[in-house]
Design an enzyme around this catalytic site. Structure first.
Site, mmCIF file in Angstrom:
data_model
loop_
_atom_site.group_PDB
_atom_site.id
_atom_site.type_symbol
_atom_site.label_atom_id
_atom_site.label_comp_id
_atom_site.label_asym_id
_atom_site.label_seq_id
_atom_site.Cartn_x
_atom_site.Cartn_y
_atom_site.Cartn_z
ATOM 1 N N LYS A 203 -6.443 36.647 -39.117
ATOM 2 C CA LYS A 203 -5.797 35.340 -39.108
ATOM 3 C C LYS A 203 -4.375 35.527 -38.593
ATOM 4 C CE LYS A 203 -4.697 31.303 -41.952
ATOM 5 N NZ LYS A 203 -4.733 30.724 -43.313
ATOM 6 N N ARG A 213 -1.084 21.465 -40.739
ATOM 7 C CA ARG A 213 -0.065 21.282 -41.780
ATOM 8 C C ARG A 213 -0.010 19.814 -42.210
ATOM 9 N NH1 ARG A 213 3.043 26.032 -40.311
ATOM 10 N NH2 ARG A 213 1.389 27.609 -40.408
ATOM 11 N N ARG A 224 4.886 32.131 -42.064
ATOM 12 C CA ARG A 224 4.016 33.026 -42.834
ATOM 13 C C ARG A 224 3.851 34.375 -42.128
ATOM 14 N NH1 ARG A 224 0.330 27.837 -43.637
ATOM 15 N NH2 ARG A 224 1.180 27.101 -45.613
ATOM 16 N N GLU A 240 -7.988 45.591 -40.339
ATOM 17 C CA GLU A 240 -8.294 44.564 -41.335
ATOM 18 C C GLU A 240 -9.811 44.417 -41.519
ATOM 19 O OE1 GLU A 240 -6.375 42.882 -43.296
ATOM 20 O OE2 GLU A 240 -4.371 42.736 -42.410
ATOM 21 N N LYS A 255 -9.404 33.845 -36.534
ATOM 22 C CA LYS A 255 -8.739 32.542 -36.513
ATOM 23 C C LYS A 255 -7.315 32.725 -35.983
ATOM 24 C CE LYS A 255 -7.372 28.814 -39.710
ATOM 25 N NZ LYS A 255 -7.356 28.361 -41.103
ATOM 26 N N SER A 281 -6.957 23.420 -35.579
ATOM 27 C CA SER A 281 -6.435 22.072 -35.339
ATOM 28 C C SER A 281 -5.722 21.939 -34.002
ATOM 29 C CB SER A 281 -5.496 21.681 -36.474
ATOM 30 O OG SER A 281 -4.414 22.607 -36.588
ATOM 31 N N TYR A 320 -13.979 20.963 -35.817
ATOM 32 C CA TYR A 320 -13.905 19.573 -36.288
ATOM 33 C C TYR A 320 -14.876 18.680 -35.531
ATOM 34 C CZ TYR A 320 -9.830 21.491 -38.563
ATOM 35 O OH TYR A 320 -9.004 22.283 -39.339
#
Length: 331
Positions: A203, A213, A224, A240, A255, A281, A320
């Site tokens: 990610k 957001r 972040r 990871e 992602k 998004s 989506y």
């Protein structure tokens, strides 16, 4: 032998002559079962709330979420990933709504399971960012830094509460070190070995999360970057992956999807569990915005973007457009 080598005997264009020929020799196919629908449910609203930056996507009421789940099921979509948006006044420093059995996400999980049972895979976002007043994915220490190990304690509790609420699969998205192993232990401790873990293995700290957001009513100030991955790094993604597999991940995710197809391909080559990608998004918003301007063909761009993600190695895709595309593919 012609001076042009194998030409004119070899003509790749012969396999592109008609729609049926192109369909027959296609190396990559999209199917409704490849798709997972991300969905937001907001506490305290009586009507779905449109998300300005994501035309066509809403923050659902409990009733409209149930309807969306049924529509996804009927279209042939495999799963639905739920994100809860609590009322602002309920947020606090430790994300209490995330472990409250009556928190909006847990209530929504029970609603959707009651509606679709086991016919649709019901998945839940396991993270604190939607429920904390500071908007970070974990608990903060005295210096305002995300405390990895204190956050893991919260994740363990969240996993158990979400399992009790009926989730089939938890999706820990916070990128805390050791999160998969801690969550697996927490689930096993309460006899929920049947609940799967979709690890957010790769990610990236991405500019493409912007519209999300708004979708989750994030309270985040700052960024972040101390826990999400640096977009400049590739080998780190495989590290990871190895850790998440060792800790017991049932599926792994990359992602965002579109900007990181190279990473997706590398993860798919190295993984012995299903690989998922999240078309996020910002990816959605760019296509919708360009289509609204008349600059691209919306429907063709959607299918092309999803085909590219599938071709790069994703077995399943969170998008989506899941229900819409599934209906198109079923025609």
């Amino acid at each position: 032998m012609s001076k042009y080598g194998s030409f004119p005997g070899t003509r790749p264009r012969r396999l592109r002559t008609t729609p049926v020929m192109r369909r027959m020799v296609a190396e990559t196919r999209l199917h409704p079962a490849d798709l997972i629908l991300p969905a937001f449910v907001r506490e305290g609203v009586s009507e779905p709330v449109p998300i300005d930056a994501m035309p066509g996507v809403v923050q659902h009421t409990r009733d409209s979420l149930r309807k969306a789940a049924v529509e996804a099921l009927e279209a042939g979509v495999s799963g639905i990933m739920l994100f809860g948006v609590p009322e602002e006044a309920r947020k606090d420093a430790v994300g209490t709504p995330g472990t409250d059995p009556e928190g909006i996400l847990q209530v929504a999980l029970r609603d959707v399971r009651a509606e679709v049972g086991d016919e649709l895979l019901v998945m839940s976002d396991l993270c604190l960012d939607e429920t904390t007043d500071h908007g970070h994915c974990g608990v903060l220490d005295e210096q305002g830094r995300v405390d990895n190990d204190a956050t893991l304690e919260r994740y363990a509790e969240m996993a158990q509460v979400q399992a009790d609420a009926g989730t089939h699969v938890v999706g820990p998205s916070g990128m805390m070190d050791g999160q998969v192993g801690v969550i697996r232990d927490a689930l096993d401790q309460i006899g929920r070995e049947d609940v799967g873990i979709l690890a957010y293995t790769v990610k990236y700290s991405s500019a493409f999360y912007g519209p999300f957001r708004e979708a989750v009513g994030s309270s985040l100030k700052g960024d972040r970057k101390t826990y999400q991955q640096d977009p400049a790094n590739a080998r780190e993604a495989l590290r990871e992956l190895a850790l998440d597999l060792e800790e017991g991940a049932d599926m792994v995710m990359v992602k965002p999807a579109g900007p990181y197809l190279d990473i997706l391909a590398r993860v798919a080559d190295a993984s012995d569990v299903p690989v998922v990608a999240y078309q996020i998004s910002g990816e959605y918003a760019m296509i919708e915005a360009a289509a609204e301007k008349g600059w691209i063909d919306r429907d063709k761009a959607i299918l092309e973007s999803l085909t590219g993600i599938r071709r790069a190695g994703a077995q399943n895709i969170l998008t989506y457009w899941a229900t819409e595309v599934a209906r198109t593919l079923s025609r």
